[in-house]
Design a protein around this motif. Sequence first.
Motif, PDB file in Angstrom:
ATOM      1  N   ARG A  37     144.452  38.327   2.106  1.00 28.90           N
ATOM      2  CA  ARG A  37     145.540  38.447   2.148  1.00 28.90           C
ATOM      3  C   ARG A  37     147.076  39.383   1.053  1.00 28.90           C
ATOM      4  O   ARG A  37     146.661  38.997   0.488  1.00 28.90           O
ATOM      5  CB  ARG A  37     146.224  37.375   3.008  1.00 28.90           C
ATOM      6  CG  ARG A  37     147.440  37.709   4.221  1.00 28.90           C
ATOM      7  CD  ARG A  37     148.202  36.880   4.233  1.00 28.90           C
ATOM      8  NE  ARG A  37     147.444  36.379   5.507  1.00 28.90           N
ATOM      9  CZ  ARG A  37     147.088  34.540   5.559  1.00 28.90           C
ATOM     10  NH1 ARG A  37     148.015  34.158   4.094  1.00 28.90           N
ATOM     11  NH2 ARG A  37     146.256  34.413   6.042  1.00 28.90           N
ATOM     12  N   ASN A  38     147.454  41.067   1.055  1.00 30.48           N
ATOM     13  CA  ASN A  38     148.292  40.495   0.894  1.00 30.48           C
ATOM     14  C   ASN A  38     147.691  41.643  -0.794  1.00 30.48           C
ATOM     15  O   ASN A  38     148.111  42.056  -1.283  1.00 30.48           O
ATOM     16  CB  ASN A  38     149.641  40.651   0.510  1.00 30.48           C
ATOM     17  CG  ASN A  38     150.730  39.819   1.285  1.00 30.48           C
ATOM     18  OD1 ASN A  38     150.765  40.944   2.367  1.00 30.48           O
ATOM     19  ND2 ASN A  38     150.670  39.043   1.383  1.00 30.48           N
ATOM     20  N   TYR A  39     146.616  41.865  -0.417  1.00 37.18           N
ATOM     21  CA  TYR A  39     145.815  42.556  -2.138  1.00 37.18           C
ATOM     22  C   TYR A  39     144.905  44.231  -1.463  1.00 37.18           C
ATOM     23  O   TYR A  39     145.153  44.255   0.125  1.00 37.18           O
ATOM     24  CB  TYR A  39     144.169  41.381  -2.087  1.00 37.18           C
ATOM     25  CG  TYR A  39     145.158  40.216  -2.856  1.00 37.18           C
ATOM     26  CD1 TYR A  39     144.647  40.533  -4.558  1.00 37.18           C
ATOM     27  CD2 TYR A  39     145.512  39.163  -2.544  1.00 37.18           C
ATOM     28  CE1 TYR A  39     144.424  39.593  -4.758  1.00 37.18           C
ATOM     29  CE2 TYR A  39     146.022  38.487  -3.702  1.00 37.18           C
ATOM     30  CZ  TYR A  39     145.370  38.492  -5.124  1.00 37.18           C
ATOM     31  OH  TYR A  39     145.932  37.945  -5.914  1.00 37.18           O
ATOM     32  N   PRO A  40     144.439  44.913  -1.676  1.00 36.85           N
ATOM     33  CA  PRO A  40     143.918  46.047  -1.112  1.00 36.85           C
ATOM     34  C   PRO A  40     143.264  46.500   0.068  1.00 36.85           C
ATOM     35  O   PRO A  40     143.380  46.950   0.910  1.00 36.85           O
ATOM     36  CB  PRO A  40     143.240  46.460  -2.419  1.00 36.85           C
ATOM     37  CG  PRO A  40     144.317  45.894  -3.986  1.00 36.85           C
ATOM     38  CD  PRO A  40     144.402  44.471  -3.068  1.00 36.85           C
ATOM     39  N   LEU A  41     141.986  45.235  -0.169  1.00 40.05           N
ATOM     40  CA  LEU A  41     141.351  45.296   1.200  1.00 40.05           C
ATOM     41  C   LEU A  41     142.023  44.789   2.236  1.00 40.05           C
ATOM     42  O   LEU A  41     142.229  45.670   3.113  1.00 40.05           O
ATOM     43  CB  LEU A  41     140.008  44.503   0.839  1.00 40.05           C
ATOM     44  CG  LEU A  41     139.705  44.181   2.067  1.00 40.05           C
ATOM     45  CD1 LEU A  41     138.745  45.735   3.079  1.00 40.05           C
ATOM     46  CD2 LEU A  41     138.200  43.449   1.965  1.00 40.05           C
ATOM     47  N   GLN A  61     139.153  38.325   9.455  1.00 41.22           N
ATOM     48  CA  GLN A  61     139.801  37.385   9.272  1.00 41.22           C
ATOM     49  C   GLN A  61     140.094  37.028   8.137  1.00 41.22           C
ATOM     50  O   GLN A  61     139.567  36.745   6.815  1.00 41.22           O
ATOM     51  CB  GLN A  61     138.199  35.751   9.842  1.00 41.22           C
ATOM     52  CG  GLN A  61     137.502  35.969  10.700  1.00 41.22           C
ATOM     53  CD  GLN A  61     138.650  34.904  12.163  1.00 41.22           C
ATOM     54  OE1 GLN A  61     139.719  34.255  11.625  1.00 41.22           O
ATOM     55  NE2 GLN A  61     138.824  35.429  13.188  1.00 41.22           N
ATOM     56  N   GLU A  62     141.324  36.888   7.824  1.00 37.50           N
ATOM     57  CA  GLU A  62     141.885  36.520   6.534  1.00 37.50           C
ATOM     58  C   GLU A  62     141.690  35.526   6.112  1.00 37.50           C
ATOM     59  O   GLU A  62     142.717  34.578   6.320  1.00 37.50           O
ATOM     60  CB  GLU A  62     143.396  37.749   6.460  1.00 37.50           C
ATOM     61  CG  GLU A  62     144.468  36.927   7.754  1.00 37.50           C
ATOM     62  CD  GLU A  62     145.259  37.715   8.121  1.00 37.50           C
ATOM     63  OE1 GLU A  62     146.344  37.605   7.499  1.00 37.50           O
ATOM     64  OE2 GLU A  62     145.481  39.083   8.270  1.00 37.50           O
ATOM     65  N   TRP A  63     142.306  35.659   4.512  1.00 40.48           N
ATOM     66  CA  TRP A  63     142.485  34.309   4.224  1.00 40.48           C
ATOM     67  C   TRP A  63     143.793  34.667   2.321  1.00 40.48           C
ATOM     68  O   TRP A  63     143.847  35.553   2.287  1.00 40.48           O
ATOM     69  CB  TRP A  63     141.304  33.433   3.528  1.00 40.48           C
ATOM     70  CG  TRP A  63     140.527  34.342   2.683  1.00 40.48           C
ATOM     71  CD1 TRP A  63     139.829  35.590   2.791  1.00 40.48           C
ATOM     72  CD2 TRP A  63     140.652  34.592   0.880  1.00 40.48           C
ATOM     73  NE1 TRP A  63     138.872  36.008   1.937  1.00 40.48           N
ATOM     74  CE2 TRP A  63     140.279  35.713   0.782  1.00 40.48           C
ATOM     75  CE3 TRP A  63     141.575  33.655   0.272  1.00 40.48           C
ATOM     76  CZ2 TRP A  63     139.364  35.968  -0.435  1.00 40.48           C
ATOM     77  CZ3 TRP A  63     140.828  34.339  -1.294  1.00 40.48           C
ATOM     78  CH2 TRP A  63     140.298  35.471  -1.717  1.00 40.48           C
TER      79      TRP A  63
END
Length: 270
Positions: free
Chosen positions: A194-198, A214-216
């Motif tokens: 989460r909140n990274y480029p991907l 499914q984010e983390w």
Amino acid sequence: MAGMVIIFDFDKTIIDCDSDNWVIDQLGATQLFETLLPTMPWNPLLDRMMAEIHAQGKKIYDISEVLKKAPLDRHVASAIRYAYALGFDLRIVSDANVFFIEEILKHHGLIECFTEINTNPSYVDGDGRLRISPFHDFTISSHGCLLCPPNMCKSKIVERIRSEGKKIVYIGDGKGDYCPSLLLGHGDFVMPRRNYPLWDLIQSDPSLVKAEVQEWSYGEEEERVLLQIIRRSEYVDGYRPEMLPPADCKMGLMPGKAHEPLQKALRVPL
């Protein structure tokens, strides 16, 4: 062997930093690196930095000792061990390099959990200097993907893995992880940080990603999300619900299973 492959990026996914920057910063070469950064492609720059570090009297031992201190969340290590113990096929697809990845995994006792490491080649030459080269030699030809850096298109690696007929869980954080995420389909999973480029790229148009997202955000959550996916999996040989710990279980070292030797990454035809 479970009928699902779990593919990990390495930097900021298994370890909680960028291994290239970590080594450069810890060995006091940050200023030179920042000076050269605008003038050179990344892989040649890293090779040049290893030459500079060697010229300053630093040995391979010093690089290895620095790598052992790279932050790796214990929850991530536990998730890797548990997935391996259940029989899942674990692989790495990373834009780091072989030496950095293997030194860190060996230090944490995780290298035997992975059947394959796909990353930039590196070796120690006759002078004791670490040499780093690109996974794809972009000075000879282009891999043809406009989404990815010139040295590596991760989709070409993941496409080969998919040809084995297994479903995929893909865990990553960076811009280079977006292209393989687009390749995945129904029945696959992508776990963006989460909140990274991907994550940002997926959020910009979620309809482009066919896999379940499914984010983390941090190591403990990464472990929890991966275990939730494993609980839903129908691909574990001899699977029984009681084989998995409760959702709130704090996992320590898990018993391993018999393993085959780590396979060298295969080159992908272009």
